[in-house]
Write an enzyme that holds these catalytic residues in place. Structure first.
Site, PDB file in Angstrom:
ATOM      1  N   ASP A  13      19.743  71.439  35.922  1.00  0.00           N
ATOM      2  CA  ASP A  13      20.569  71.109  35.305  1.00  0.00           C
ATOM      3  C   ASP A  13      19.787  70.930  33.659  1.00  0.00           C
ATOM      4  O   ASP A  13      21.262  70.828  32.937  1.00  0.00           O
ATOM      5  CB  ASP A  13      21.825  70.377  35.365  1.00  0.00           C
ATOM      6  CG  ASP A  13      22.069  70.265  37.089  1.00  0.00           C
ATOM      7  OD1 ASP A  13      22.126  71.582  37.451  1.00  0.00           O
ATOM      8  OD2 ASP A  13      22.307  69.460  37.707  1.00  0.00           O
ATOM      9  N   ASN A  38      19.880  76.288  46.699  1.00  0.00           N
ATOM     10  CA  ASN A  38      20.918  74.119  45.603  1.00  0.00           C
ATOM     11  C   ASN A  38      20.954  73.606  44.363  1.00  0.00           C
ATOM     12  O   ASN A  38      21.517  73.183  43.863  1.00  0.00           O
ATOM     13  CB  ASN A  38      19.945  73.071  46.021  1.00  0.00           C
ATOM     14  CG  ASN A  38      18.280  74.012  46.101  1.00  0.00           C
ATOM     15  OD1 ASN A  38      17.724  75.166  45.644  1.00  0.00           O
ATOM     16  ND2 ASN A  38      17.341  73.231  46.796  1.00  0.00           N
ATOM     17  N   GLY A  40      22.219  75.882  40.726  1.00  0.00           N
ATOM     18  CA  GLY A  40      23.752  76.629  40.602  1.00  0.00           C
ATOM     19  C   GLY A  40      23.186  76.453  38.326  1.00  0.00           C
ATOM     20  O   GLY A  40      23.760  75.615  37.944  1.00  0.00           O
ATOM     21  N   HIS A  41      23.203  77.424  38.227  1.00  0.00           N
ATOM     22  CA  HIS A  41      22.499  77.842  37.153  1.00  0.00           C
ATOM     23  C   HIS A  41      24.282  78.644  36.670  1.00  0.00           C
ATOM     24  O   HIS A  41      24.691  80.048  36.437  1.00  0.00           O
ATOM     25  CB  HIS A  41      21.244  78.930  36.704  1.00  0.00           C
ATOM     26  CG  HIS A  41      20.439  78.985  37.823  1.00  0.00           C
ATOM     27  ND1 HIS A  41      19.339  79.206  37.435  1.00  0.00           N
ATOM     28  CD2 HIS A  41      20.260  77.252  37.997  1.00  0.00           C
ATOM     29  CE1 HIS A  41      18.258  78.158  38.309  1.00  0.00           C
ATOM     30  NE2 HIS A  41      18.902  77.310  38.054  1.00  0.00           N
TER      31      HIS A  41
HETATM   32  P1  GDP Z   1      20.901  74.571  34.912  1.00  0.00           P
HETATM   33  O1  GDP Z   1      20.672  74.155  36.177  1.00  0.00           O
HETATM   34  O2  GDP Z   1      20.332  74.712  34.394  1.00  0.00           O
HETATM   35  O3  GDP Z   1      21.001  76.186  34.736  1.00  0.00           O
HETATM   36  O4  GDP Z   1      22.011  74.157  33.993  1.00  0.00           O
HETATM   37  P2  GDP Z   1      22.804  73.837  34.464  1.00  0.00           P
HETATM   38  O5  GDP Z   1      24.106  75.466  34.462  1.00  0.00           O
HETATM   39  O6  GDP Z   1      23.675  73.551  35.954  1.00  0.00           O
HETATM   40  O7  GDP Z   1      24.273  72.966  33.672  1.00  0.00           O
HETATM   41  C1  GDP Z   1      24.329  73.172  32.478  1.00  0.00           C
HETATM   42  C2  GDP Z   1      25.645  72.517  31.527  1.00  0.00           C
HETATM   43  O8  GDP Z   1      25.503  72.768  30.073  1.00  0.00           O
HETATM   44  C3  GDP Z   1      27.148  74.029  32.201  1.00  0.00           C
HETATM   45  O9  GDP Z   1      27.455  73.259  32.188  1.00  0.00           O
HETATM   46  C4  GDP Z   1      25.898  74.820  30.965  1.00  0.00           C
HETATM   47  O10 GDP Z   1      27.334  75.845  30.652  1.00  0.00           O
HETATM   48  C5  GDP Z   1      26.253  73.585  29.958  1.00  0.00           C
HETATM   49  N1  GDP Z   1      25.437  74.255  28.613  1.00  0.00           N
HETATM   50  C6  GDP Z   1      23.844  74.556  28.770  1.00  0.00           C
HETATM   51  N2  GDP Z   1      23.581  74.206  27.279  1.00  0.00           N
HETATM   52  C7  GDP Z   1      24.388  73.628  26.307  1.00  0.00           C
HETATM   53  C8  GDP Z   1      24.561  73.211  25.226  1.00  0.00           C
HETATM   54  O11 GDP Z   1      23.429  73.377  24.179  1.00  0.00           O
HETATM   55  N3  GDP Z   1      26.153  72.326  24.848  1.00  0.00           N
HETATM   56  C9  GDP Z   1      26.594  72.182  25.844  1.00  0.00           C
HETATM   57  N4  GDP Z   1      27.521  71.485  25.221  1.00  0.00           N
HETATM   58  N5  GDP Z   1      26.742  72.721  27.041  1.00  0.00           N
HETATM   59  C10 GDP Z   1      25.181  73.210  27.624  1.00  0.00           C
HETATM   60  P1  IMO Z   2      19.317  73.603  39.025  1.00  0.00           P
HETATM   61  O1  IMO Z   2      18.570  74.544  39.413  1.00  0.00           O
HETATM   62  C1  IMO Z   2      20.442  69.357  40.324  1.00  0.00           C
HETATM   63  C2  IMO Z   2      18.616  67.972  43.753  1.00  0.00           C
HETATM   64  C3  IMO Z   2      19.578  66.842  44.447  1.00  0.00           C
HETATM   65  C4  IMO Z   2      18.636  65.841  45.391  1.00  0.00           C
HETATM   66  C5  IMO Z   2      17.237  66.278  44.688  1.00  0.00           C
HETATM   67  C6  IMO Z   2      16.866  66.984  46.694  1.00  0.00           C
HETATM   68  O2  IMO Z   2      20.871  73.820  39.131  1.00  0.00           O
HETATM   69  O3  IMO Z   2      18.866  72.855  38.289  1.00  0.00           O
HETATM   70  P2  IMO Z   2      17.971  69.001  47.868  1.00  0.00           P
HETATM   71  O4  IMO Z   2      18.744  69.998  48.119  1.00  0.00           O
HETATM   72  O5  IMO Z   2      16.760  70.443  46.644  1.00  0.00           O
HETATM   73  O6  IMO Z   2      17.001  69.011  48.747  1.00  0.00           O
HETATM   74  O7  IMO Z   2      17.660  67.823  47.118  1.00  0.00           O
HETATM   75  O8  IMO Z   2      17.314  67.060  44.364  1.00  0.00           O
HETATM   76  N1  IMO Z   2      19.009  68.629  43.168  1.00  0.00           N
HETATM   77  C7  IMO Z   2      19.058  69.211  41.968  1.00  0.00           C
HETATM   78  N2  IMO Z   2      19.908  68.679  40.995  1.00  0.00           N
HETATM   79  N3  IMO Z   2      20.746  70.367  39.965  1.00  0.00           N
HETATM   80  C8  IMO Z   2      19.141  71.174  40.945  1.00  0.00           C
HETATM   81  O9  IMO Z   2      18.938  72.326  40.846  1.00  0.00           O
HETATM   82  C9  IMO Z   2      18.655  70.681  41.834  1.00  0.00           C
HETATM   83  N4  IMO Z   2      18.319  70.796  43.480  1.00  0.00           N
HETATM   84  C10 IMO Z   2      18.336  70.540  44.040  1.00  0.00           C
HETATM   85  O10 IMO Z   2      20.797  66.255  43.705  1.00  0.00           O
HETATM   86  O11 IMO Z   2      18.498  64.877  44.562  1.00  0.00           O
HETATM   87 MG    MG Z   3      22.544  73.217  37.528  1.00  0.00          MG
END
Ligand code: GDP
Ligand code: IMO
Ligand code: MG
Length: 432
Positions: A13, A38, A40-41
């Site tokens: 994340d 698993n 979420g981007h």
């Molecule tokens: P990913 O799994 O690495 O793609 O990241 P996620 O989407 O799960 O979580 C990142 C969160 O931070 C999302 O809600 C994005 O919209 C938000 N985000 C990304 N870059 C920034 C930033 O520079 N500032 C803020 N405030 N939010 C950001």
């Molecule tokens: P993105 O791509 C954050 C974590 C789960 C758990 C561990 C194992 O959005 O960054 P799993 O379901 O993979 O067997 O769970 O890994 N986990 C993540 N945490 N971002 C993710 O994906 C994750 N995918 C798995 O919370 O601790």
């Molecule tokens: Mg994510």
């Protein structure tokens, strides 16, 4: 044209989706390398917020071919739901490709994921319960079912019956759960296969052809290097390799074809699920990071654990993955803090260490040693040029560069597409 890897440097994340989307504005191809639903981007655009799980984060750019790579664990029903959701919002999927070698998350995998978590009770890993772990376990045990197998119904029938022989014994014997019926599973997967068939390709050939034709290929990892099955806090990890090496393997790119390894790091730390997190905060500062950063899981909605930046972990990740540059996201979340801390070492029973101990209980028992820097107490969300960043923000970035051992080439100051500030002009970010 060489490949660029976008990988998470922490516990997931970090903002990989947003960074991949930025690069996809000028890249010819994005390949998702590992993980499954698993992940979420998030990509926030003027058309609204897109939460991608299996589909690469380049899909919002019509000129970008998006490949679900062989290293992905693919749940067909979830993929189809995601495709329908995007098409319903007017996103063109004609450039989507799916690897025939990708392993399929079968209906028993999420079930076993949940049952195994329940069986572990207080020791639960805190998985996303999407079936990833059990699907990868079957892959490595050489009894998985792959996308190519879905396309031939007779052979699929045979494979499902063979798998259920074992899975139903496991469900009944170990978990006391009801057996699964092969018929509806076969019908559901055969129908899904017909819808997916037009997208299925030999992905490694498609990727190599793109590289040979001089197209820029971005490899998008899921999760983060601290969740890596080898170098993360085992067993509190995911079941794939969200590393630069794993990116090559999962995408069908050779290590010698990679030029940039972009480590995406948040300006602080978050973690979802169980496992050690030495710099974790349990106080108001931690709660403030959670609220300001909207730190709730993209896939599960769980509140994320929050803490200060862990430079011990980050340095180890940068070294092991050959990180050539850091994208530092969510810097704006720290705008409101008078003081900001960086975890620079761990105190352990055996004395101070500056590397990650192998045993997760040793990491849990470690006390972090912090450096404290002054905050900047100024809103950064409207800043677009590096020289406009407050001096204390630049000093914080410089301190992280020194601790991580890699240059920060870009900072994020908000979730929007335009809220990216390049710090170095030499590398393209597809901004603007
Ligand atoms: P990913 O799994 O690495 O793609 O990241 P996620 O989407 O799960 O979580 C990142 C969160 O931070 C999302 O809600 C994005 O919209 C938000 N985000 C990304 N870059 C920034 C930033 O520079 N500032 C803020 N405030 N939010 C950001
Ligand atoms: P993105 O791509 C954050 C974590 C789960 C758990 C561990 C194992 O959005 O960054 P799993 O379901 O993979 O067997 O769970 O890994 N986990 C993540 N945490 N971002 C993710 O994906 C994750 N995918 C798995 O919370 O601790
Ligand atoms: Mg994510």
């Amino acid at each position: 044209m060489p490949a660029t890897i976008v990988m998470g440097g922490q516990w997931g994340d970090e903002g990989k989706g947003k960074l991949t989307d930025a690069l996809a504005a000028r890249a010819g191809m994005v390949v998702r390398a590992n993980g499954g639903a698993n992940a979420g981007h998030t990509v926030e655009t003027e058309r609204g917020v897109f939460k991608l799980h299996l589909i690469p984060s380049g899909i919002l750019h019509p000129g970008c071919t998006c490949v679900v790579g062989a290293g992905v664990a693919l749940d067909p029903a979830k993929l189809l739901a995601e495709m329908d959701g995007l098409e319903g919002r007017g996103v063109d999927l004609s450039n989507l490709r799916i690897a025939d070698r990708a392993h399929v998350v079968m209906p028993w995998h999420p079930l076993l994921d949940r049952l195994e978590e329940e069986r572990r009770e207080d020791d639960e890993i805190g998985t996303t319960r999407t079936g990833n772990g059990p699907a990868y376990a079957d892959k490595v045990a050489r009894k998985g079912i792959r996308v190519a197998d879905l396309l031939d119904t007779e052979s699929l029938r045979h494979r499902i019956f063979a798998a259920l022989d074992e899975k139903n014994a496991l469900l009944a014997g170990v978990y006391g759960a009801a057996p699964l019926d092969a018929g509806p599973i076969l019908d559901g997967l055969a129908a899904a296969a017909e819808r997916l068939r037009p997208y299925v390709v030999a992905a490694e050939v498609v990727v190599q052809d793109a590289l040979a034709a001089g197209r820029e290929v971005v490899v998008e990892c899921a999760q983060g290097a601290m969740l890596d099955v080898d170098y993360g806090s085992y067993p509190y990890v995911t079941s794939s390799s969200p590393t630069a090496a794993g990116a090559c393997q999962g995408a069908g790119v050779a290590p010698t074809q990679v030029r940039r390894v972009i480590g995406v790091f948040k300006a602080y730390a978050t973690r979802v699920g169980s496992g050690p997190m030495p710099t974790e905060l349990f106080d108001e500062a931690g709660a403030a990071i959670r609220e300001r950063g909207r730190e709730y899981g993209t896939t599960t909605g769980r509140p994320r654990r929050t803490g200060w930046f862990d430079a011990v972990a980050a340095r180890s990740v940068a070294r092991l993955n050959g990180v050539t540059e850091v994208a530092l996201t969510l810097l704006d979340v720290l705008d409101a803090f008078p003081e900001i801390r960086i975890g620079v070492a761990y105190e352990t029973a055996a004395g101070p260490v500056s590397h990650l101990p192998a045993r997760e209980d040793h990491v849990s028992a470690a006390t972090p040693v912090f450096d404290t820097l002054p905050g900047w107490l100024e809103e950064t969300t409207a800043i677009r040029a590096s020289h406009d960043l407050p001096p204390n923000a630049r000093a914080y970035v410089a301190a992280l560069e020194e601790k991580i051992g890699a240059p920060v080439s870009l900072v994020g100051v908000g979730p929007g597409r335009e809220q990216l500030v390049p710090l170095r002009e030499s590398e393209g970010w597809g901004l603007g």
